[in-house]
Design a protein around this motif. Structure first.
Motif, PDB file in Angstrom:
ATOM      1  N   THR A 126       0.945  -1.390  -0.206  1.00 38.31           N
ATOM      2  CA  THR A 126       0.029  -0.218  -0.137  1.00 38.31           C
ATOM      3  C   THR A 126       0.874   1.146  -0.276  1.00 38.31           C
ATOM      4  OG1 THR A 126      -0.242  -0.008   2.198  1.00 38.31           O
ATOM      5  CG2 THR A 126      -2.009  -1.250   1.227  1.00 38.31           C
ATOM      6  N   ARG A 127       2.264   1.146   0.369  1.00 41.05           N
ATOM      7  CA  ARG A 127       3.060   2.332   0.092  1.00 41.05           C
ATOM      8  C   ARG A 127       4.334   1.819  -0.830  1.00 41.05           C
ATOM      9  NH1 ARG A 127       2.267   5.841   4.370  1.00 41.05           N
ATOM     10  NH2 ARG A 127       4.289   6.657   4.093  1.00 41.05           N
ATOM     11  N   ARG A 128       4.743   2.888  -1.372  1.00 42.98           N
ATOM     12  CA  ARG A 128       5.992   2.767  -2.328  1.00 42.98           C
ATOM     13  C   ARG A 128       7.045   3.706  -2.136  1.00 42.98           C
ATOM     14  NH1 ARG A 128       2.258   2.287  -7.941  1.00 42.98           N
ATOM     15  NH2 ARG A 128       1.252   0.395  -7.436  1.00 42.98           N
ATOM     16  N   VAL A 129       8.326   3.284  -2.215  1.00 41.88           N
ATOM     17  CA  VAL A 129       9.362   4.017  -2.002  1.00 41.88           C
ATOM     18  C   VAL A 129       9.785   4.776  -3.197  1.00 41.88           C
ATOM     19  CG1 VAL A 129      11.875   3.823  -1.603  1.00 41.88           C
ATOM     20  CG2 VAL A 129      10.020   2.411  -0.350  1.00 41.88           C
ATOM     21  N   GLY A 130      10.054   5.944  -3.315  1.00 41.64           N
ATOM     22  CA  GLY A 130      10.352   6.956  -4.680  1.00 41.64           C
ATOM     23  C   GLY A 130      11.955   6.867  -4.558  1.00 41.64           C
ATOM     24  N   ARG A 131      12.212   7.627  -5.802  1.00 40.33           N
ATOM     25  CA  ARG A 131      13.722   7.810  -5.909  1.00 40.33           C
ATOM     26  C   ARG A 131      14.318   8.416  -4.715  1.00 40.33           C
ATOM     27  NH1 ARG A 131      13.546  10.555 -11.696  1.00 40.33           N
ATOM     28  NH2 ARG A 131      11.749  11.732 -10.722  1.00 40.33           N
ATOM     29  N   ASP A 132      13.715   9.405  -4.089  1.00 42.97           N
ATOM     30  CA  ASP A 132      14.220   9.953  -3.034  1.00 42.97           C
ATOM     31  C   ASP A 132      14.393   8.977  -1.659  1.00 42.97           C
ATOM     32  OD1 ASP A 132      11.523   9.766  -2.110  1.00 42.97           O
ATOM     33  OD2 ASP A 132      11.348  11.910  -2.064  1.00 42.97           O
ATOM     34  N   GLY A 133      14.227   7.712  -1.955  1.00 49.10           N
ATOM     35  CA  GLY A 133      14.208   6.815  -0.822  1.00 49.10           C
ATOM     36  C   GLY A 133      13.121   7.026   0.401  1.00 49.10           C
ATOM     37  N   ARG A 134      12.064   7.834   0.106  1.00 51.53           N
ATOM     38  CA  ARG A 134      10.842   8.215   1.042  1.00 51.53           C
ATOM     39  C   ARG A 134       9.716   7.380   0.392  1.00 51.53           C
ATOM     40  NH1 ARG A 134      11.037  14.718   2.264  1.00 51.53           N
ATOM     41  NH2 ARG A 134      13.078  14.718   2.839  1.00 51.53           N
ATOM     42  N   SER A 135       9.283   6.706   1.713  1.00 47.18           N
ATOM     43  CA  SER A 135       7.842   5.704   1.499  1.00 47.18           C
ATOM     44  C   SER A 135       6.554   6.638   1.602  1.00 47.18           C
ATOM     45  CB  SER A 135       7.882   4.668   2.442  1.00 47.18           C
ATOM     46  OG  SER A 135       6.431   4.222   2.384  1.00 47.18           O
ATOM     47  N   ARG A 136       5.888   6.611   0.435  1.00 50.93           N
ATOM     48  CA  ARG A 136       4.446   7.436   0.698  1.00 50.93           C
ATOM     49  C   ARG A 136       3.273   6.369   0.223  1.00 50.93           C
ATOM     50  NH1 ARG A 136       8.302  10.451  -2.608  1.00 50.93           N
ATOM     51  NH2 ARG A 136       9.037  12.315  -1.333  1.00 50.93           N
ATOM     52  N   PRO A 137       2.315   6.508   0.488  1.00 50.94           N
ATOM     53  CA  PRO A 137       1.066   5.746   0.087  1.00 50.94           C
ATOM     54  C   PRO A 137       0.692   5.727  -1.212  1.00 50.94           C
ATOM     55  CG  PRO A 137       0.288   7.914   1.142  1.00 50.94           C
ATOM     56  CD  PRO A 137       1.840   8.019   1.301  1.00 50.94           C
ATOM     57  N   VAL A 138       0.295   4.782  -1.799  1.00 46.60           N
ATOM     58  CA  VAL A 138      -0.027   4.530  -2.957  1.00 46.60           C
ATOM     59  C   VAL A 138      -1.235   5.293  -3.318  1.00 46.60           C
ATOM     60  CG1 VAL A 138      -1.025   2.979  -5.016  1.00 46.60           C
ATOM     61  CG2 VAL A 138       0.854   2.347  -3.511  1.00 46.60           C
TER      62      VAL A 138
END
Length: 306
Positions: A126-138
């Motif tokens: 339900t959360r994904r890690v972006g190119r900045d290394g931070r996890s955010r909700p889908v």
């Protein structure tokens, strides 16, 4: 993946230029990227070649191999890129579409379409890690609803306070607050595309106002961090990502230094100062040890006569 190209090896061997360093997985001594360079060095009769050792897991070795093969002189075919993206969906399902795209060389839109074709039973966090290394909700709809409740209960709370409690980015909290001020619902129509909006708002926040103080305070450190954050040997290994997240947390603390100084309870300041100075000394020692680490070269077998 493509096999060895003997014509390419011969051309590299005959060229007078120095061969770029190869990538080698240190635990297994397996060449991750640079087989053609190794063969060319043997043809030249060289005894060694510059090497960059990689300390990640086998899964991380695959990531670095794909990234390297999308950049050098014999890039991956479109079929190889698609196959690599599908494998990443299995090995790193938490990666965002843009993160997978940056690795494979496909467009984020193509990656998103491929992810949408996954079977219903495929693991999708339900959360994904972006190119900045931070996890955010889908899907940030739930986080938006929670942020709206927090804003109504405490209108003077800061964006970061609400963001931490709701599990969304400060930029999304600002959007929720603006929507409430205009009398709109906190979740906009078409919330299924919210993940795209989340990434755009977060990147804009990170590159905009929040970095101003830090860059003005120490532009050299900021430029060094930005350069390391783009280094594949760090981005595609657990150790590298952990270090980048650690230094990113330090950057956040520097940006919020004034707020921390004013909000930290008086009885915690002395012990917090001791902790900060102590970790600073540890990092100083760590940095000095890193300076003494030599660049490594790997030995090569000589080409047999005949």
């Amino acid at each position: 993946m493509q096999g060895e190209d003997f014509e390419h090896i011969q051309l590299m061997a005959e060229a007078g230029e120095d061969l770029p360093p190869i990538w080698v997985h240190q635990p297994s001594r397996k060449v991750i990227d640079g087989v053609h360079r190794v063969r060319a060095a043997v043809v030249r009769g060289s005894a060694d070649i510059d090497v960059r050792f990689f300390h990640g897991s086998e899964a991380d070795v695959f990531l670095l191999s794909v990234f390297a093969n999308t950049k050098h002189g014999l890039p991956l075919s479109q079929e190889d890129r698609v196959a690599a993206a599908r494998r990443v969906f299995t090995t790193h399902p938490e990666w965002s579409d843009r993160m997978v795209a940056s690795l494979t060389g496909l467009s984020p839109r193509r990656v998103a379409a491929m992810r949408g074709e996954l079977p219903p039973g495929a693991s999708q966090p339900t959360r994904r890690v972006g190119r900045d290394g931070r996890s955010r909700p889908v899907d940030s709809a739930q986080g938006r609803q929670r942020a709206a409740e927090l804003i109504r209960d405490n209108p003077v709370a800061s964006l970061r306070q609400i963001a931490r409690a709701a599990g969304i980015s400060p930029a999304t909290v600002a959007d929720v607050r603006n929507r409430l001020d205009r009398g709109h619902l906190p979740v906009p129509p078409g919330a299924l595309s919210e993940k795209v909006r989340e990434n755009v708002l977060a990147e804009a926040s990170g590159k905009g106002r929040s970095l101003g103080k830090e860059r003005a305070a120490d532009p050299d450190l900021s430029s060094i961090f930005d350069r390391l954050r783009r280094d594949p040997s760090l981005r595609f290994s657990d150790t590298g990502r952990s270090l980048l997240r650690m230094f990113d947390a330090v950057r956040v603390a520097l940006r919020e230094q004034e707020e921390v100084l004013h909000s930290l309870p008086p009885h915690c300041r002395t012990i917090m100062a001791e902790l900060s100075c102590g970790y600073a000394q540890v990092l100083q020692t760590f940095g000095e040890e890193l300076k003494g680490t030599p660049q490594t070269r790997a030995g090569l077998p000589r080409a047999s006569a005949g």
